[in-house]
Design a protein around this motif. Structure first.
Motif, short mmCIF file in Angstrom:
data_model
loop_
_atom_site.label_atom_id
_atom_site.label_comp_id
_atom_site.label_asym_id
_atom_site.label_seq_id
_atom_site.Cartn_x
_atom_site.Cartn_y
_atom_site.Cartn_z
N MET A 1 6.99 4.86 11.39
CA MET A 1 6.38 4.66 10.30
C MET A 1 4.68 5.09 10.23
SD MET A 1 4.61 1.83 7.36
CE MET A 1 5.68 1.68 6.57
N ASP A 2 4.19 5.96 9.62
CA ASP A 2 2.73 7.10 10.42
C ASP A 2 2.15 5.60 9.62
OD1 ASP A 2 0.89 8.31 10.01
OD2 ASP A 2 0.91 9.39 8.05
N PRO A 3 0.85 5.79 10.90
CA PRO A 3 -0.51 4.24 10.89
C PRO A 3 -1.17 4.66 9.69
CG PRO A 3 -0.35 5.40 12.65
CD PRO A 3 1.18 6.51 12.43
N GLY A 4 -0.81 5.96 8.52
CA GLY A 4 -1.99 5.83 7.78
C GLY A 4 -1.20 5.23 6.52
N GLN A 5 0.12 5.72 5.99
CA GLN A 5 1.63 5.02 5.45
C GLN A 5 0.94 3.71 4.66
OE1 GLN A 5 3.14 7.03 3.89
NE2 GLN A 5 4.19 6.10 2.86
N PRO A 6 0.24 2.61 5.09
CA PRO A 6 0.44 1.06 4.65
C PRO A 6 -0.82 1.61 4.14
CG PRO A 6 0.70 1.15 6.63
CD PRO A 6 0.72 2.45 6.33
N ARG B 1 -2.22 4.78 2.73
CA ARG B 1 -2.34 5.72 1.29
C ARG B 1 -1.51 4.93 0.24
NH1 ARG B 1 -0.88 9.13 5.48
NH2 ARG B 1 0.75 9.06 5.79
N GLU B 2 0.16 4.43 1.02
CA GLU B 2 0.37 3.16 -0.20
C GLU B 2 -0.83 2.18 -0.75
OE1 GLU B 2 3.69 1.22 1.19
OE2 GLU B 2 4.56 3.48 2.16
N ALA B 3 -1.31 1.14 -0.66
CA ALA B 3 -2.46 0.52 -1.30
C ALA B 3 -3.30 1.70 -2.09
CB ALA B 3 -3.37 -0.18 0.12
N GLN B 4 -4.08 2.63 -1.59
CA GLN B 4 -4.70 3.90 -2.49
C GLN B 4 -3.79 4.03 -3.84
OE1 GLN B 4 -6.08 6.07 0.68
NE2 GLN B 4 -8.31 5.83 0.28
N TRP B 5 -3.03 4.52 -3.90
CA TRP B 5 -1.93 4.65 -4.52
C TRP B 5 -1.92 3.47 -5.60
CZ3 TRP B 5 -1.71 10.04 -6.36
CH2 TRP B 5 -2.73 10.33 -5.42
N GLN B 6 -1.28 2.45 -5.11
CA GLN B 6 -1.18 1.60 -5.90
C GLN B 6 -2.60 0.79 -7.04
OE1 GLN B 6 -0.31 -1.65 -3.50
NE2 GLN B 6 1.94 -2.22 -4.71
N GLU B 7 -3.81 0.85 -5.81
CA GLU B 7 -4.61 1.34 -6.70
C GLU B 7 -4.92 2.08 -8.63
OE1 GLU B 7 -8.32 -0.19 -8.13
OE2 GLU B 7 -6.86 -0.91 -6.78
N VAL B 8 -4.22 3.36 -8.01
CA VAL B 8 -4.40 4.39 -8.91
C VAL B 8 -3.61 4.58 -10.32
CG1 VAL B 8 -3.83 6.87 -9.14
CG2 VAL B 8 -5.12 6.55 -6.83
N SER B 9 -2.26 3.52 -9.32
CA SER B 9 -1.52 3.67 -10.52
C SER B 9 -1.78 1.93 -11.65
CB SER B 9 -0.42 3.29 -10.14
OG SER B 9 1.11 3.69 -8.62
N ARG B 10 -2.72 1.45 -11.14
CA ARG B 10 -3.58 0.50 -11.80
C ARG B 10 -3.71 1.13 -13.30
NH1 ARG B 10 -4.32 -2.63 -6.53
NH2 ARG B 10 -2.66 -3.44 -6.41
N LEU B 11 -4.68 2.49 -12.83
CA LEU B 11 -5.71 2.58 -13.79
C LEU B 11 -4.73 3.61 -15.01
CD1 LEU B 11 -7.78 4.97 -11.23
CD2 LEU B 11 -8.10 2.84 -13.15
N PHE B 12 -3.47 3.35 -15.01
CA PHE B 12 -2.39 3.33 -16.02
C PHE B 12 -3.04 2.47 -17.00
CE2 PHE B 12 1.78 3.20 -18.55
CZ PHE B 12 1.59 4.69 -18.91
N ARG C 1 -12.89 7.41 -6.33
CA ARG C 1 -13.41 5.72 -5.37
C ARG C 1 -12.09 5.61 -4.89
NH1 ARG C 1 -15.77 1.48 -8.93
NH2 ARG C 1 -15.30 2.54 -10.36
N ALA C 2 -10.68 5.44 -6.03
CA ALA C 2 -9.58 4.61 -5.36
C ALA C 2 -9.07 5.54 -3.96
CB ALA C 2 -8.71 4.67 -6.20
N LEU C 3 -9.25 6.84 -4.47
CA LEU C 3 -8.20 7.19 -2.90
C LEU C 3 -9.96 7.88 -2.51
CD1 LEU C 3 -6.43 9.53 -5.12
CD2 LEU C 3 -5.74 7.89 -3.12
N SER C 4 -10.85 7.43 -2.25
CA SER C 4 -11.58 8.39 -1.22
C SER C 4 -11.06 8.04 -0.07
CB SER C 4 -13.35 7.99 -1.05
OG SER C 4 -12.99 5.85 -0.75
N GLY C 5 -11.54 8.30 1.06
CA GLY C 5 -10.71 8.19 2.61
C GLY C 5 -9.43 8.94 2.79
N PHE C 6 -9.20 9.69 2.26
CA PHE C 6 -7.48 10.19 1.61
C PHE C 6 -7.01 10.90 2.89
CE2 PHE C 6 -3.58 12.11 0.31
CZ PHE C 6 -2.78 10.93 0.10
N LYS C 7 -6.29 10.06 3.21
CA LYS C 7 -5.77 11.48 4.30
C LYS C 7 -4.23 11.42 4.11
CE LYS C 7 -5.84 12.38 9.35
NZ LYS C 7 -5.97 11.86 10.78
N PRO C 8 -3.94 12.43 4.12
CA PRO C 8 -2.57 13.14 3.47
C PRO C 8 -1.95 12.95 4.62
CG PRO C 8 -4.25 15.04 2.94
CD PRO C 8 -5.41 14.16 3.77
#
Length: 170
Positions: A5-10, A12-23, A81-88
């Protein structure tokens, strides 16, 4: 084959989960905008201004205006704001250019999709016309389709303005 697993994957998943909660807030905003658009649509002044063949989808046009003025910017800034610091993830230059180009083209289409549906919906083929009729035909359809289109437009705006530059400028 699988290196781990990519060390940044968890993160990124937490950040995208926060974006999903905005629905959920997007759908609540959609309910409010639909009710406001219905009230504005019933004003005699609006009927005089619009009139003619566009009177049927006037509520949907008012909804789209409210969506672009309030919902899309609000959701965009919350996503930012939820994806601040997002690193692809790390990818080669060719992959980054391909993803950025395709992403930019798709995102522009997603941002203007509500306008496309309302403008060309009446003359569209069966599925396109069905989406138009659902969006402009009744309050429930406006709420459901508008909420999804508003959330998608905000996410596409983030991808276009923040995500694509992060992918390209790595």
């Amino acid at each position: 084959m699988f290196e781990g697993m990519d060390p940044g994957q968890p993160r990124r998943e937490a950040q995208w989960q926060e974006v999903s909660r905005l629905f959920k807030p997007a759908m609540l905003l959609s309910i409010c905008f639909t009710l406001a658009a219905e009230a504005i649509h019933r004003l005699p002044m609006v009927n005089q201004l619009i009139g003619g063949e566009r009177a049927d989808d006037a509520r949907a046009w008012v909804y789209v205006a409210l969506m672009y003025l309030v919902s899309v910017p609000l959701l965009f800034f919350r996503m930012r704001r939820a994806l601040s610091g997002f690193k692809p993830p790390d990818n080669g230059l060719g992959t980054r250019v391909f993803v950025a180009t395709g992403g930019a083209l798709i995102c522009i289409g997603l941002i203007v999709l509500p306008v496309i549906v309302l403008e060309w919906g009446p003359s569209a083929a069966l599925r396109g016309q069905s989406l138009y009729l659902l969006f402009s035909g009744n309050v429930l359809g406006t709420t459901l389709v508008g909420g999804v289109l508003g959330y998608g437009a905000a996410l596409a705006a983030w991808m276009l303005l923040c995500g694509v530059p992060k992918v390209v400028l790595r």
